[in-house]
Design an enzyme around this catalytic site. Sequence first.
Site, short mmCIF file in Angstrom:
data_model
loop_
_atom_site.label_atom_id
_atom_site.label_comp_id
_atom_site.label_asym_id
_atom_site.label_seq_id
_atom_site.Cartn_x
_atom_site.Cartn_y
_atom_site.Cartn_z
CD GLU A 130 81.10 20.64 5.67
OE1 GLU A 130 80.77 19.95 4.67
OE2 GLU A 130 82.25 21.05 5.85
CB ALA A 179 80.17 16.31 -0.86
N GLY A 218 79.24 17.00 4.21
CA GLY A 218 78.48 18.13 3.65
C GLY A 218 77.05 18.18 4.17
#
Length: 261
Positions: A115, A67, A112
């Site tokens: 993920e 992220a 992220g």
Amino acid sequence: MNFENILLEELEPGIFLLTINRPKVFNALNQATVAEIKRARDLLDANPQARVLLLTGAGSKAFAAGADIKEMHNMSGIQGRDFSQEGLKVFRSLETLPIPVIAVVNGYCLGGGCELAMSCDWIIASENAFFGQPEVNLGVTPGFGGTQRLPRLIGRGRTMELTMTGRQISAEEAKDWGLVNHVYQQGELMEKALETARDIIKKGPVALELTKDTILRGQDMDLDNACALESKAFGLTFSTEDQKEGMSAFLEKRSAKFHGK
Ligand code: DAK
């Protein structure tokens, strides 16, 4: 297809490539990028010609290094929660896209980014790829499903180690741990992804969709209910023209021509 942070292109009939296109920041996922991934996902869902999606990062350094820390660092608790909830929703919608989705990981795949890759059906990677959940280094927890998808893929102990040390593992180690299916030289990664996609689009679309759906739904059920689900999916395929075509083609020693109905 008008995007600022991603590219969406049809490489060959039925085979789409979504590229996270922020190479200067190692394809870090800001809110706008996450929203565009959702828009691209919805476009593909509405397109009956879309058969396979490949997902990668622009440049040679990163799939996505997590992220966007610059965007996140001043978030309030509520904004952080909203960002996490939105990301979780988008990644889940990608996971449940009814066509095969392959993560083509060409470099750093962290936080992220990891993920996001885990929300795809499987991961292939280049030799220079690194995987990790380094959120503890930043004083936060994984926020886009890492604490939940990672243990389902590599087990509890290894997840604990990765999320608590923030250690990065190489593509080979990730393969050894079951996170990555195949590792290729960087120059041949996309061609290998394409070869797999070309192979997949020869298969029956309804069978592909039901297989994916049954695996996803069944993995969190008890075995009896999961097997009942499988048997319903299996039965349903016998109502399709694809099943007649697939089995006739085998018996007639020819290639099947599926039409997805
Ligand atoms: N965000 C923003 N920019 C990033 C970035 C990131 N995650 N990763 C790299 N960059 C930027 C760098 O700032 C740098 O930009 P400039 O300084 O050139 O402007 C550029 O990309 C190149 O990075 P480096 O100069 O650092 O390159 P190196 O080769 O030296 O190192 C690296 C590459 C990937 C090892 C390093 O950049 C790095 O450690 N990056 C951060 C990796 C990381 O910590 N990722 C996890 C991010 S946290 C939640 C929601 C989501 C999440 C958590 C909670 N809630 C809302 C609750 C998820 C969190 C994460 O993913």
